[in-house]
Design a protein around this motif. Structure first.
Motif, PDB file in Angstrom:
ATOM      1  N   GLY A 149      89.222  65.014  21.120  1.00 66.00           N
ATOM      2  CA  GLY A 149      90.188  64.951  22.214  1.00 66.00           C
ATOM      3  C   GLY A 149      91.466  65.683  21.892  1.00 66.00           C
ATOM      4  N   GLN A 150      92.015  65.430  20.709  1.00 64.45           N
ATOM      5  CA  GLN A 150      93.269  66.063  20.348  1.00 64.45           C
ATOM      6  C   GLN A 150      93.106  67.551  20.045  1.00 64.45           C
ATOM      7  OE1 GLN A 150      93.736  63.346  16.921  1.00 64.45           O
ATOM      8  NE2 GLN A 150      94.169  65.163  15.669  1.00 64.45           N
ATOM      9  N   ALA A 151      91.866  67.993  19.798  1.00 63.02           N
ATOM     10  CA  ALA A 151      91.610  69.419  19.549  1.00 63.02           C
ATOM     11  C   ALA A 151      91.954  70.271  20.757  1.00 63.02           C
ATOM     12  CB  ALA A 151      90.157  69.635  19.145  1.00 63.02           C
ATOM     13  N   LEU A 152      91.967  69.656  21.951  1.00 63.32           N
ATOM     14  CA  LEU A 152      92.305  70.394  23.162  1.00 63.32           C
ATOM     15  C   LEU A 152      93.734  70.943  23.121  1.00 63.32           C
ATOM     16  CD1 LEU A 152      90.680  68.059  25.836  1.00 63.32           C
ATOM     17  CD2 LEU A 152      89.920  70.365  25.219  1.00 63.32           C
ATOM     18  N   GLU A 153      94.581  70.317  22.317  1.00 68.39           N
ATOM     19  CA  GLU A 153      95.964  70.791  22.191  1.00 68.39           C
ATOM     20  C   GLU A 153      96.019  72.219  21.631  1.00 68.39           C
ATOM     21  OE1 GLU A 153      97.956  67.916  19.795  1.00 68.39           O
ATOM     22  OE2 GLU A 153      97.576  66.255  21.186  1.00 68.39           O
ATOM     23  N   LYS A 154      95.005  72.575  20.850  1.00 68.82           N
ATOM     24  CA  LYS A 154      94.965  73.933  20.295  1.00 68.82           C
ATOM     25  C   LYS A 154      94.791  74.965  21.404  1.00 68.82           C
ATOM     26  CE  LYS A 154      93.029  72.026  16.073  1.00 68.82           C
ATOM     27  NZ  LYS A 154      91.793  71.717  15.337  1.00 68.82           N
ATOM     28  N   ALA A 155      94.052  74.600  22.440  1.00 69.05           N
ATOM     29  CA  ALA A 155      93.876  75.513  23.574  1.00 69.05           C
ATOM     30  C   ALA A 155      95.203  75.743  24.286  1.00 69.05           C
ATOM     31  CB  ALA A 155      92.841  74.957  24.548  1.00 69.05           C
ATOM     32  N   TRP A 156      95.995  74.698  24.396  1.00 65.68           N
ATOM     33  CA  TRP A 156      97.316  74.852  25.019  1.00 65.68           C
ATOM     34  C   TRP A 156      98.182  75.800  24.199  1.00 65.68           C
ATOM     35  CZ3 TRP A 156      98.281  73.894  29.778  1.00 65.68           C
ATOM     36  CH2 TRP A 156      97.656  72.836  30.457  1.00 65.68           C
ATOM     37  N   ARG A 157      98.122  75.676  22.876  1.00 63.69           N
ATOM     38  CA  ARG A 157      98.898  76.570  22.003  1.00 63.69           C
ATOM     39  C   ARG A 157      98.467  78.017  22.183  1.00 63.69           C
ATOM     40  NH1 ARG A 157      99.228  75.797  15.902  1.00 63.69           N
ATOM     41  NH2 ARG A 157     100.564  77.614  16.253  1.00 63.69           N
ATOM     42  N   LEU A 158      97.152  78.244  22.235  1.00 63.14           N
ATOM     43  CA  LEU A 158      96.633  79.596  22.396  1.00 63.14           C
ATOM     44  C   LEU A 158      97.042  80.184  23.741  1.00 63.14           C
ATOM     45  CD1 LEU A 158      93.052  79.066  20.915  1.00 63.14           C
ATOM     46  CD2 LEU A 158      94.960  80.262  19.831  1.00 63.14           C
ATOM     47  N   ALA A 159      96.928  79.373  24.783  1.00 62.99           N
ATOM     48  CA  ALA A 159      97.295  79.850  26.124  1.00 62.99           C
ATOM     49  C   ALA A 159      98.776  80.188  26.192  1.00 62.99           C
ATOM     50  CB  ALA A 159      96.931  78.802  27.174  1.00 62.99           C
ATOM     51  N   ALA A 160      99.608  79.326  25.601  1.00 66.71           N
ATOM     52  CA  ALA A 160     101.055  79.546  25.619  1.00 66.71           C
ATOM     53  C   ALA A 160     101.442  80.815  24.862  1.00 66.71           C
ATOM     54  CB  ALA A 160     101.773  78.334  25.018  1.00 66.71           C
ATOM     55  N   ALA A 161     100.598  81.215  23.879  1.00 66.71           N
ATOM     56  CA  ALA A 161     100.877  82.414  23.082  1.00 66.71           C
ATOM     57  C   ALA A 161     100.289  83.672  23.717  1.00 66.71           C
ATOM     58  CB  ALA A 161     100.328  82.235  21.667  1.00 66.71           C
ATOM     59  N   GLY A 162      99.663  83.511  24.891  1.00 65.55           N
ATOM     60  CA  GLY A 162      99.115  84.674  25.586  1.00 65.55           C
ATOM     61  C   GLY A 162      97.734  85.097  25.123  1.00 65.55           C
ATOM     62  N   ALA A 198      90.513  70.844  37.412  1.00 60.59           N
ATOM     63  CA  ALA A 198      91.936  70.745  37.760  1.00 60.59           C
ATOM     64  C   ALA A 198      92.810  70.968  36.530  1.00 60.59           C
ATOM     65  CB  ALA A 198      92.227  69.377  38.385  1.00 60.59           C
ATOM     66  N   ASP A 199      92.456  70.337  35.418  1.00 60.90           N
ATOM     67  CA  ASP A 199      93.238  70.491  34.186  1.00 60.90           C
ATOM     68  C   ASP A 199      93.161  71.914  33.647  1.00 60.90           C
ATOM     69  OD1 ASP A 199      93.962  67.832  34.261  1.00 60.90           O
ATOM     70  OD2 ASP A 199      92.454  67.176  32.799  1.00 60.90           O
ATOM     71  N   LEU A 200      91.959  72.479  33.613  1.00 57.00           N
ATOM     72  CA  LEU A 200      91.783  73.803  33.029  1.00 57.00           C
ATOM     73  C   LEU A 200      92.399  74.898  33.879  1.00 57.00           C
ATOM     74  CD1 LEU A 200      88.108  73.474  31.713  1.00 57.00           C
ATOM     75  CD2 LEU A 200      90.217  73.452  30.362  1.00 57.00           C
ATOM     76  N   SER A 201      92.498  74.675  35.180  1.00 59.84           N
ATOM     77  CA  SER A 201      93.107  75.688  36.053  1.00 59.84           C
ATOM     78  C   SER A 201      94.582  75.889  35.725  1.00 59.84           C
ATOM     79  CB  SER A 201      92.938  75.301  37.522  1.00 59.84           C
ATOM     80  OG  SER A 201      93.675  74.132  37.834  1.00 59.84           O
ATOM     81  N   LYS A 202      95.184  74.919  35.037  1.00 61.04           N
ATOM     82  CA  LYS A 202      96.587  75.046  34.626  1.00 61.04           C
ATOM     83  C   LYS A 202      96.745  76.079  33.498  1.00 61.04           C
ATOM     84  CE  LYS A 202      97.328  70.188  35.835  1.00 61.04           C
ATOM     85  NZ  LYS A 202      97.518  68.821  35.302  1.00 61.04           N
ATOM     86  N   TYR A 203      95.629  76.454  32.857  1.00 59.71           N
ATOM     87  CA  TYR A 203      95.665  77.452  31.793  1.00 59.71           C
ATOM     88  C   TYR A 203      95.683  78.875  32.358  1.00 59.71           C
ATOM     89  CZ  TYR A 203      94.127  73.903  28.323  1.00 59.71           C
ATOM     90  OH  TYR A 203      94.014  72.818  27.498  1.00 59.71           O
ATOM     91  N   LEU A 204      95.408  79.021  33.653  1.00 59.09           N
ATOM     92  CA  LEU A 204      95.445  80.349  34.276  1.00 59.09           C
ATOM     93  C   LEU A 204      96.819  80.979  34.099  1.00 59.09           C
ATOM     94  CD1 LEU A 204      93.452  79.554  37.522  1.00 59.09           C
ATOM     95  CD2 LEU A 204      93.030  81.575  36.116  1.00 59.09           C
ATOM     96  N   PRO A 205      96.925  82.306  33.953  1.00 61.39           N
ATOM     97  CA  PRO A 205      95.823  83.277  33.959  1.00 61.39           C
ATOM     98  C   PRO A 205      95.217  83.551  32.581  1.00 61.39           C
ATOM     99  CG  PRO A 205      97.903  84.440  33.912  1.00 61.39           C
ATOM    100  CD  PRO A 205      98.256  82.970  33.928  1.00 61.39           C
ATOM    101  N   ASN A 206      95.747  82.913  31.516  1.00 64.95           N
ATOM    102  CA  ASN A 206      95.226  83.225  30.179  1.00 64.95           C
ATOM    103  C   ASN A 206      93.826  82.681  29.951  1.00 64.95           C
ATOM    104  OD1 ASN A 206      97.453  84.724  29.260  1.00 64.95           O
ATOM    105  ND2 ASN A 206      98.596  82.862  28.832  1.00 64.95           N
ATOM    106  N   LEU A 207      93.471  81.597  30.620  1.00 62.50           N
ATOM    107  CA  LEU A 207      92.079  81.169  30.660  1.00 62.50           C
ATOM    108  C   LEU A 207      91.481  81.824  31.891  1.00 62.50           C
ATOM    109  CD1 LEU A 207      89.710  79.458  29.640  1.00 62.50           C
ATOM    110  CD2 LEU A 207      90.615  77.534  30.943  1.00 62.50           C
TER     111      LEU A 207
END
Length: 441
Positions: free
Chosen positions: A171-184, A208-217
Motif C-alpha cells: 500500500g505504501q509503495a504507491l507513494e513512490k508513484a506520486w514521487r515519480l509523477a511529481a518529478a515528471g 479516479a485516483d490514478l487519473s490525478k497522475y495525468l498527464p505524467n501517467l
C-alpha cells in the motif's frame, strides 16, 4: 559489505573509441569519473560527458586510467557480458493472481523466475509493482530522468493492495508513484482485474485516483486475470462472465468520455479480451491514443486488422499481381481466431486460387481459460493439428516461440513440430502486412 560489480567487456565495436584505446573483450570496467558503476543506467549516465576518465582492469590485474575526449552522448563502443550489468532482482510479492504460481512443474527454470526489477521496465517494458524498489532506486530514476516506467497498480486502495500482493508494504509503495509523477517521470500503468476483488466500485476508485497522475501517467490498461488449471492451493479466483465484461467496459468507456475532453487522452483502456468476452466491437484506432498499451494486449487486434486492411487496399491499387494456386494453414489461439478467420476469408475472396485452413488451438496445457496464442505449447499444436489439412505450409504467430529462439514454452522445438506434422512451418511477425505477405509470397 556491498558487493563489487564486475562488468566484463564482451565485444568491442570496430572503429570505436574503445578499440582505439585498446580496450579488449575480457577487460573489466571499474569506474567512470571516479564513480563505481552499479548497472547499465549508471554507465549510460556517466558516459555522456565530452570528457570522461574511465578505469579499466585488464585480466592480468593491471589497471588503466583512460582520459577520453569525445562527442557528448557518444558511446565507447563496448557491450558487456551482462546487458543489465547487474543481477536481476526477483519479486518478493506473493500476488493472488501471479501466473507463474499457476504453472506446472518440470518446465525450464527461467519460466519460474519472478522479476520485479524496475530497470527491466525501462529496458524491456516489464511492469513492476514498486514494492521491490528502494528509495535509492527512485532517486536514481529521477536523477537520470528515466522514462517511461510501467507500473502494476492493481488497485489504489492500500489495504486491498496489501491483500492482493500479499505484501504488507504494498500500500505504501504507491507513494513512490506520486514521487515519480511529481518529478515528471512518464508512466504507464496496468490493473490486473480479479473478480470480486478490485473490480466494480474498487475499479472506479482506482481510475479516479490514478487519473490525478495525468498527464505524467499516460495510460492505464485493465486486463483480466489469467487463470490456468494449476490453481490447487492458491487463492480462489473465478473467471469473468460476459455480463462482467460488459460492466468493465461500461466503466472504462464512461471514464474515457470524461477524461478525453480535458486531457486529449482516453487514459484508461480495456484489453482486447474484454471486448471479445462481452461480444462488443473493438474500439476504433483513435481510441487507443497511439497504442500506448499494445504489449499488454490493448489494441493488438485493432492494429492487426487495420494494418491488414491497408495492405490489402494497397495491393488492389497496384498492377495485377500473379499469385499461383496454393493451399496453406494457420493456427492461432482461440482469442484471435474469428479475426484471423475473417482476414483469411477476405484473401480467399480476392484470390480464389488460394485455400486457407484456419485452426483455433485449445489450450489443454494451461487450461481452456487461457486463449492467447502466446501461451500455446508445441504439444497442443501437435495434438490438435495432426491429421488436419495443413496444405503446403503452416503459419504460426511469432509469439508462440521463446524470444529470439525456435523453442515453444514446453521446450518442443520448431523442427520437432515440423517433423511431427510433416509440414513446413513459417513464423509470422505481428503486423497485418506480414500476415498478408506470409500468405501471398
Amino acid at each position: 559489505m556491498k558487493k563489487e560489480h564486475k562488468h566484463i567487456v564482451e565485444h568491442v565495436a570496430p572503429g570505436s573509441i574503445a578499440e582505439e584505446l585498446e580496450i579488449e573483450a575480457g577487460d573489466a570496467l571499474v569506474e567512470i569519473n571516479g564513480n563505481k558503476i552499479q548497472d547499465i543506467f549508471d554507465y549510460q549516465y556517466f558516459i555522456q560527458d565530452e570528457y570522461i576518465e574511465v578505469l579499466i582492469r585488464k585480466p592480468s590485474g593491471e589497471e588503466w586510467l583512460l582520459e577520453i575526449d569525445k562527442e557528448y552522448d557518444e558511446d565507447l563502443g563496448v557491450t558487456f557480458e551482462n546487458g543489465l550489468m547487474d543481477e536481476y532482482r526477483s519479486c518478493h510479492n506473493k500476488c493472488i493472481f501471479c501466473f507463474i504460481d499457476q504453472m506446472p512443474k518440470g518446465m525450464r527454470d527461467t519460466l519460474y523466475f519472478k522479476d520485479d526489477d524496475s530497470r527491466l521496465s525501462f529496458l524491456q517494458g516489464n511492469y513492476v509493482t514498486l514494492t521491490n524498489m528502494s528509495e535509492e532506486d527512485v532517486d536514481r530514476i529521477i536523477r537520470y530522468h528515466l522514462s517511461p516506467i510501467n507500473v502494476s497498480f492493481q488497485t489504489t486502495n492500500p489495504e486491498l493492495r496489501c491483500k492482493m500482493l500479499n505484501n504488507r508494504f504494498a500500500g505504501q509503495a504507491l507513494e513512490k508513484a506520486w514521487r515519480l509523477a511529481a518529478a515528471g517521470i512518464v508512466m504507464n500503468g496496468q490493473i490486473v482485474l480479479c473478480k470480486g476483488m478490485n473490480d466494480g466500485a474498487e475499479l472506479e476508485r482506482s481510475i479516479a485516483d490514478l487519473s490525478k497522475y495525468l498527464p505524467n501517467l499516460e495510460s492505464v490498461s485493465v486486463v483480466p486475470v489469467g487463470l490456468s488449471r494449476y490453481r490447487e492451493g492458491l487463492f480462489p479466483l473465478e473467471p469473468f462472465t460476459k455480463e462482467d465484461a460488459k460492466q468493465v467496459l461500461s466503466i472504462v468507456h464512461q471514464w474515457q468520455s470524461k477524461l478525453f475532453p480535458k486531457y486529449g487522452l482516453h487514459f484508461i483502456h480495456a484489453s482486447d479480451e474484454w471486448y471479445i468476452l462481452a461480444g462488443e466491437e473493438l474500439p476504433e484506432e483513435e481510441r487507443y491514443d497511439g497504442y500506448l498499451q499494445l504489449e499488454n494486449g490493448v489494441g493488438m487486434l485493432r492494429l492487426l486488422i487495420n494494418e491488414f486492411q491497408e495492405a490489402v487496399d494497397a495491393l488492389q491499387h497496384t498492377e495485377a499481381v500473379i499469385i499461383p494456386s496454393k493451399e496453406l494453414s494457420i493456427a492461432t489461439g482461440r482469442l484471435a481466431y474469428n479475426f484471423i478467420l475473417e482476414m483469411a476469408e477476405q484473401i480467399m475472396t480476392l484470390f480464389p486460387q488460394i485455400t486457407i485452413h484456419v485452426y483455433a488451438i485449445r489450450n489443454d496445457f494451461f487450461g481452456e481459460l487461457i486463449t492467447v496464442s502466446g501461451l500455446l505449447t508445441g504439444q497442443d499444436l501437435c495434438a490438435q493439428l495432426k491429421g488436419q489439412m495443413l496444405g503446403e505450409k503452416l503459419l504460426l504467430p511469432q509469439n508462440v516461440l521463446k524470444s529470439g529462439e525456435t523453442v515453444f514454452l514446453d521446450d518442443m522445438t520448431l523442427v520437432e513440430l515440423e517433423k511431427a506434422l510433416q509440414v513446413q512451418i513459417d513464423i509470422v511477425k505481428s503486423s497485418g502486412q506480414d500476415f498478408l505477405d506470409a500468405i501471398l509470397l
